[in-house]
Design a protein around this motif. Structure first.
Motif, mmCIF file in Angstrom:
data_model
loop_
_atom_site.group_PDB
_atom_site.id
_atom_site.type_symbol
_atom_site.label_atom_id
_atom_site.label_comp_id
_atom_site.label_asym_id
_atom_site.label_seq_id
_atom_site.Cartn_x
_atom_site.Cartn_y
_atom_site.Cartn_z
ATOM 1 N N VAL A 66 19.400 -92.904 32.101
ATOM 2 C CA VAL A 66 19.440 -92.178 30.847
ATOM 3 C C VAL A 66 18.355 -91.123 30.931
ATOM 4 O O VAL A 66 17.162 -91.448 30.939
ATOM 5 C CB VAL A 66 19.210 -93.099 29.631
ATOM 6 N N ALA A 67 18.761 -89.863 31.030
ATOM 7 C CA ALA A 67 17.820 -88.755 31.153
ATOM 8 C C ALA A 67 17.716 -88.040 29.819
ATOM 9 O O ALA A 67 18.716 -87.647 29.224
ATOM 10 C CB ALA A 67 18.285 -87.784 32.231
ATOM 11 N N ALA B 144 10.502 -92.152 40.143
ATOM 12 C CA ALA B 144 11.737 -91.722 40.795
ATOM 13 C C ALA B 144 12.015 -92.579 42.032
ATOM 14 O O ALA B 144 13.155 -92.975 42.282
ATOM 15 C CB ALA B 144 11.653 -90.246 41.160
ATOM 16 N N SER B 145 10.980 -92.878 42.790
ATOM 17 C CA SER B 145 11.135 -93.720 43.975
ATOM 18 C C SER B 145 11.629 -95.111 43.598
ATOM 19 O O SER B 145 12.524 -95.666 44.244
ATOM 20 C CB SER B 145 9.807 -93.815 44.725
ATOM 21 N N VAL C 47 18.338 -85.526 19.502
ATOM 22 C CA VAL C 47 17.945 -85.783 20.886
ATOM 23 C C VAL C 47 19.204 -85.753 21.740
ATOM 24 O O VAL C 47 20.219 -86.303 21.365
ATOM 25 C CB VAL C 47 17.255 -87.155 21.023
ATOM 26 N N ARG C 48 19.101 -85.104 22.888
ATOM 27 C CA ARG C 48 20.236 -85.072 23.804
ATOM 28 C C ARG C 48 19.884 -85.893 25.035
ATOM 29 O O ARG C 48 18.750 -85.872 25.494
ATOM 30 C CB ARG C 48 20.554 -83.634 24.226
ATOM 31 N N ALA C 49 20.869 -86.592 25.567
ATOM 32 C CA ALA C 49 20.631 -87.415 26.749
ATOM 33 C C ALA C 49 21.827 -87.322 27.669
ATOM 34 O O ALA C 49 22.955 -87.167 27.228
ATOM 35 C CB ALA C 49 20.398 -88.869 26.357
ATOM 36 N N THR C 50 21.565 -87.426 28.951
ATOM 37 C CA THR C 50 22.621 -87.565 29.933
ATOM 38 C C THR C 50 22.602 -89.014 30.385
ATOM 39 O O THR C 50 21.554 -89.533 30.757
ATOM 40 C CB THR C 50 22.391 -86.627 31.133
ATOM 41 N N VAL D 126 13.343 -90.423 32.140
ATOM 42 C CA VAL D 126 14.509 -91.138 32.630
ATOM 43 C C VAL D 126 14.253 -92.621 32.438
ATOM 44 O O VAL D 126 13.213 -93.142 32.857
ATOM 45 C CB VAL D 126 14.781 -90.822 34.121
ATOM 46 N N ASN D 127 15.173 -93.272 31.745
ATOM 47 C CA ASN D 127 15.055 -94.697 31.428
ATOM 48 C C ASN D 127 13.711 -95.011 30.763
ATOM 49 O O ASN D 127 13.050 -95.997 31.074
ATOM 50 C CB ASN D 127 15.278 -95.558 32.671
#
Length: 93
Positions: A22-23, A43-44, A9-12, A33-34
């Motif tokens: 954490v994406a 997102a908001s 798994v890759r995450a940014t 994300v998270n």
């Protein structure tokens, strides 16, 4: 704070003054994300919770829209190219 991510798994990971983003790429063009799919509502809330990363959330939303149109084969490369304003972003893990 350290984040453990499985090898496949890759995450940014983008640090904030109030936490981190954490994406992680999912399947069928979804972007998490998270821990949650990056819906407009989520997102908001993230922009409200992490105002210093608002532009990063917008960039991730744009990436999600691209993925839904044409899911990439290698999300780790795609996440590496995400728009990030924080020079301390940990990049892809």
């Amino acid at each position: 704070m350290s984040v453990a991510v499985a090898n496949e798994v890759r995450a940014t990971v983008i640090p904030s003054q109030r936490g981190v983003l954490v994406a992680v790429g999912g399947v069928d063009g979804e972007l998490y994300v998270n821990g949650r799919a990056l819906t407009d509502q989520w997102a908001s809330q993230l922009r409200d919770d992490l105002p210093d990363l608002a532009s990063d959330v917008v960039g991730l939303q744009a990436r999600r829209a691209q993925w839904q149109d044409a899911p990439p084969t290698d999300r780790s490369v795609e996440l590496r190219g995400s728009a990030r304003t924080d020079p301390n972003c940990h990049g892809v893990h």
